[in-house]
Design a protein around this motif. Structure first.
Motif, PDB file in Angstrom:
ATOM      1  N   GLU A 131       0.849  -1.177   0.000  1.00  0.00           N
ATOM      2  CA  GLU A 131       0.000   0.000   0.000  1.00  0.00           C
ATOM      3  C   GLU A 131       0.894   1.239   0.000  1.00  0.00           C
ATOM      4  OE1 GLU A 131      -3.254   2.150   2.901  1.00  0.00           O
ATOM      5  OE2 GLU A 131      -2.703   0.084   3.251  1.00  0.00           O
ATOM      6  N   PRO A 132       0.676   2.175  -0.922  1.00  0.00           N
ATOM      7  CA  PRO A 132       1.491   3.378  -0.944  1.00  0.00           C
ATOM      8  C   PRO A 132       1.335   4.183   0.335  1.00  0.00           C
ATOM      9  CG  PRO A 132       0.234   3.165  -2.967  1.00  0.00           C
ATOM     10  CD  PRO A 132      -0.274   2.129  -2.004  1.00  0.00           C
ATOM     11  N   GLU A 184      -1.124   7.491 -12.196  1.00  0.00           N
ATOM     12  CA  GLU A 184      -2.537   7.802 -12.019  1.00  0.00           C
ATOM     13  C   GLU A 184      -2.727   9.122 -11.290  1.00  0.00           C
ATOM     14  OE1 GLU A 184      -4.234   4.386 -10.116  1.00  0.00           O
ATOM     15  OE2 GLU A 184      -3.771   3.085 -11.838  1.00  0.00           O
ATOM     16  N   TYR A 185      -1.901   9.399 -10.302  1.00  0.00           N
ATOM     17  CA  TYR A 185      -1.993  10.627  -9.527  1.00  0.00           C
ATOM     18  C   TYR A 185      -1.712  11.841 -10.395  1.00  0.00           C
ATOM     19  CZ  TYR A 185      -1.382  13.762  -5.539  1.00  0.00           C
ATOM     20  OH  TYR A 185      -1.505  14.780  -4.623  1.00  0.00           O
ATOM     21  N   TRP A 199       5.843   9.094  -2.457  1.00  0.00           N
ATOM     22  CA  TRP A 199       5.765   7.902  -3.306  1.00  0.00           C
ATOM     23  C   TRP A 199       7.021   7.771  -4.156  1.00  0.00           C
ATOM     24  CZ3 TRP A 199       0.127   8.246  -5.596  1.00  0.00           C
ATOM     25  CH2 TRP A 199      -0.795   8.003  -4.554  1.00  0.00           C
ATOM     26  N   ARG A 232      -2.042   6.395   2.338  1.00  0.00           N
ATOM     27  CA  ARG A 232      -3.346   5.847   2.043  1.00  0.00           C
ATOM     28  C   ARG A 232      -3.955   5.116   3.230  1.00  0.00           C
ATOM     29  NH1 ARG A 232      -4.868   5.375  -3.633  1.00  0.00           N
ATOM     30  NH2 ARG A 232      -3.879   7.201  -4.494  1.00  0.00           N
ATOM     31  N   ARG A 256       2.700   2.917 -10.902  1.00  0.00           N
ATOM     32  CA  ARG A 256       1.324   3.040 -11.413  1.00  0.00           C
ATOM     33  C   ARG A 256       0.558   4.115 -10.642  1.00  0.00           C
ATOM     34  NH1 ARG A 256       1.359  -2.578 -11.469  1.00  0.00           N
ATOM     35  NH2 ARG A 256       0.172  -2.598  -9.516  1.00  0.00           N
ATOM     36  N   GLU A 257       0.707   4.109  -9.318  1.00  0.00           N
ATOM     37  CA  GLU A 257       0.023   5.120  -8.490  1.00  0.00           C
ATOM     38  C   GLU A 257       0.467   6.530  -8.880  1.00  0.00           C
ATOM     39  OE1 GLU A 257      -2.276   5.055  -5.959  1.00  0.00           O
ATOM     40  OE2 GLU A 257      -2.583   2.905  -6.153  1.00  0.00           O
ATOM     41  N   ARG A 308       3.774  -1.034  -8.309  1.00  0.00           N
ATOM     42  CA  ARG A 308       2.543  -0.431  -7.789  1.00  0.00           C
ATOM     43  C   ARG A 308       2.708   1.078  -7.591  1.00  0.00           C
ATOM     44  NH1 ARG A 308       2.422  -5.272  -4.936  1.00  0.00           N
ATOM     45  NH2 ARG A 308       3.444  -4.347  -3.129  1.00  0.00           N
TER      46      ARG A 308
END
Length: 111
Positions: free
Chosen positions: A8-9, A108-109, A26, A12, A104-105, A101
């Motif tokens: 989990e980043p 998306e952010y 991140w 969050r 990717r986060e 992950r």
């Protein structure tokens, strides 16, 4: 800011929003996962991609790095990580999965 749980980043797990440095956290965590693989016995092909991804992310870490450069570096790192299916080391594989992950986060952010 709290650290996220496994996979989990950060930021969050407590449900808080609005932390202006979430992408920075991140990005640093992404770099830390990539750097950790350098200390592990990974396969040669994977090592090349991981080393390049680490260098690309390190280039984006500067406080004065423009957002568009950070976005390009994250995308480059994500593409490089896409070439790594396994490393031959379980711990390194976990770092790679976490790095993928986070990349990717970040993508998306930033969208």
């Amino acid at each position: 800011m709290s650290e996220g749980g496994p996979g989990e980043p950060p930021g969050r797990s407590d449900g808080s929003e609005g932390d202006a440095d979430v992408p920075g956290e991140w990005l640093r965590e992404l770099h830390d996962h990539l750097a950790a693989t350098a200390e592990l016995p990974v396969e040669t092909a994977a090592s090349r991609y991981l080393g390049e991804a680490e260098a690309v992310v390190a280039d984006a870490l500067g406080e004065e790095t423009p957002d568009d450069v950070v976005e390009r570096r994250v995308e480059q790192a994500r593409k490089l990580l896409g070439h790594v299916d396994g490393t031959g080391d379980e711990t390194a594989d976990q770092h790679v999965a976490a790095a993928k992950r986070l990349a990717r986060e970040l993508d998306e952010y930033q969208c």
